[in-house]
Design an enzyme around this catalytic site. Sequence first.
Site, PDB file in Angstrom:
ATOM      1  CG  PHE A   1      -0.174   9.041  -5.475  1.00  0.00           C
ATOM      2  CD1 PHE A   1       1.130   9.461  -5.349  1.00  0.00           C
ATOM      3  CD2 PHE A   1      -1.104   9.518  -4.571  1.00  0.00           C
ATOM      4  CE1 PHE A   1       1.516  10.321  -4.337  1.00  0.00           C
ATOM      5  CE2 PHE A   1      -0.724  10.367  -3.547  1.00  0.00           C
ATOM      6  CZ  PHE A   1       0.581  10.764  -3.431  1.00  0.00           C
TER       7      PHE A   1
ATOM      8  CB  SER B   1      -0.924   0.001   1.219  1.00  0.00           C
ATOM      9  OG  SER B   1      -1.649   1.210   1.306  1.00  0.00           O
TER      10      SER B   1
ATOM     11  CD1 TRP C   1      -1.010   1.240  -6.347  1.00  0.00           C
ATOM     12  CD2 TRP C   1      -1.583   2.984  -5.073  1.00  0.00           C
ATOM     13  NE1 TRP C   1      -1.993   1.935  -7.005  1.00  0.00           N
ATOM     14  CE2 TRP C   1      -2.367   3.007  -6.252  1.00  0.00           C
ATOM     15  CE3 TRP C   1      -1.760   3.981  -4.122  1.00  0.00           C
ATOM     16  CZ2 TRP C   1      -3.323   3.993  -6.483  1.00  0.00           C
ATOM     17  CZ3 TRP C   1      -2.703   4.961  -4.359  1.00  0.00           C
ATOM     18  CH2 TRP C   1      -3.473   4.957  -5.523  1.00  0.00           C
ATOM     19  CG  HIS C   2       0.067   5.927  -1.380  1.00  0.00           C
ATOM     20  ND1 HIS C   2      -0.297   4.762  -0.743  1.00  0.00           N
ATOM     21  CD2 HIS C   2      -1.045   6.706  -1.385  1.00  0.00           C
ATOM     22  CE1 HIS C   2      -1.561   4.835  -0.373  1.00  0.00           C
ATOM     23  NE2 HIS C   2      -2.043   6.008  -0.748  1.00  0.00           N
ATOM     24  N   GLY C   3       3.953   5.607  -4.026  1.00  0.00           N
ATOM     25  CA  GLY C   3       5.149   6.177  -4.649  1.00  0.00           C
ATOM     26  C   GLY C   3       6.402   5.482  -4.170  1.00  0.00           C
TER      27      GLY C   3
END
Length: 505
Positions: free
Chosen positions: A505, A337, A340-342
């Site tokens: 994102f 998680s 996934w954001h960066g």
Amino acid sequence: MSYTSYGFFALIVAGLIMSRMAGPAGKKWVLLVMSLIFMAAAGGYETMVFWFISTAAGFAAALLLAHASSDKNIFGGQEASVPLPIEGKRKRGILFVAVAFQLGLLAYFKYANLPAYTLEAFYELTGRVYEFEEKERMALAGISFYTLMVIGYDIDVYRGEVLTVRSFPAFSLFTGYFGHLIQGPIDSWQEAGKNLEALSPASFTDFQDGCLRILSGLFKKLVISERLAIMVDTIYGDYASYGGWYLMLASVAFTLQLYTDFCGCMDLVLGVSRLFGVRLAENFRQPFFSESVSEFWRRWHITLGAFLRKYVYIPLGGNQKGALRKYINTIVVFLLSGLWHGGKWTFIIGTGLLQCFYMIVGALSEPLAERCYRLFRIRRTAPVLRLLRKLRTFVLITIGFVLFRSESLTMAGEILKGMFRQGWYPEYAEGVFYSGLGTGDFVILLMGLALLFLVSLWREKKGEQKILRGEGLRTMACFAILLVVLVFGCYGKGYDISSFIYSRF
């Protein structure tokens, strides 16, 4: 083109007119053309090229998976000269290649600098400086969202949970639909895909609900979020000069800014979709009323959590293989998680590992808390305790979002330490409470937050029950909110309406 631009609303008006003229059969083509126009305007031709590659690869992989042990031609349904028995390990191999291809594209464009960022974070922790030149990659709009949608669809076909889509335009509309391209939600074919394939006419109630949702989103973004952004940028922009109370204020302001920005975007795109008779998945459910961090993440970015739970957590064993395995699975999910954001450790820790740490500590301390409740005869559902748990959750989440907002681990550490620093504000600071806002803007912000809280409280208490009943009242509410947005929204000189945060994102 952004969701708050004049061009986007002109596109919507043109689309509504064209879909009305085209009728039910032609509405899908109108939405597909609108989506391609929006994609080109928002991300350029590079976004269109790689979206097409990703979509075509996912579509072809699903056809191969669906035709396991079939003697039909995968492209036309005609008898093939050579059967295509794809069973067992070979079928799993098809899925592995399909998922690896999608993740490879995502990694190339988002995580090329992750090794260097990792070294940078390590050097920061050891008190040294590591300088490197970032690798330039094209910024592809929506790649984090449509990639997961394609992967989820292929896995569902592999599991036999959905029938294979035979129309490439229909699948393209599902992955490229303008309503969830930039910021999600991360929809599944079972819900949004089938809805887009079999569009129903929009009723007057849909139109009213859609307009109210659009205006609600604009209110959150233009009236609240943009003012909060001024406070956050002002204080975080010179965090070394501000005292502890101001850093706490800025941190709380950013948590609220992130919510009103992201939730405002969801309201806007869900409302626009309702105008066309399309229903997308909800992504928020009053997250700040959560009494635990785990509950918060079930209410915040709901579709991302649902994706990770279905395709990562449950396949790893979920909570069915003992406590240790459960915690390991939780760590994996929140690591992904955050990633996934960066590809920066501020994201990986702030929205990933730190949140996982909260949840594991909370789960381990739960038996002790229950014994304390029984020992002191405290009712767990007492209003005061529930309020304290909500405040505790808000504080813990805000600490994580300090990392999310910070440019480096060093900056996050300085801000968190600075919260305990004495002092107030720099001598040059201007505005109400020296936060960058004028008196009028500060009053409008407080009134907007108060209204948002009251509406959220109503929804928390009443669920899906509508606040306003009757077509007349709802129409009047539309005009009232529109007037508020036009008068009190952040426009013109002195304001720079930023893009939605999650569009990065």
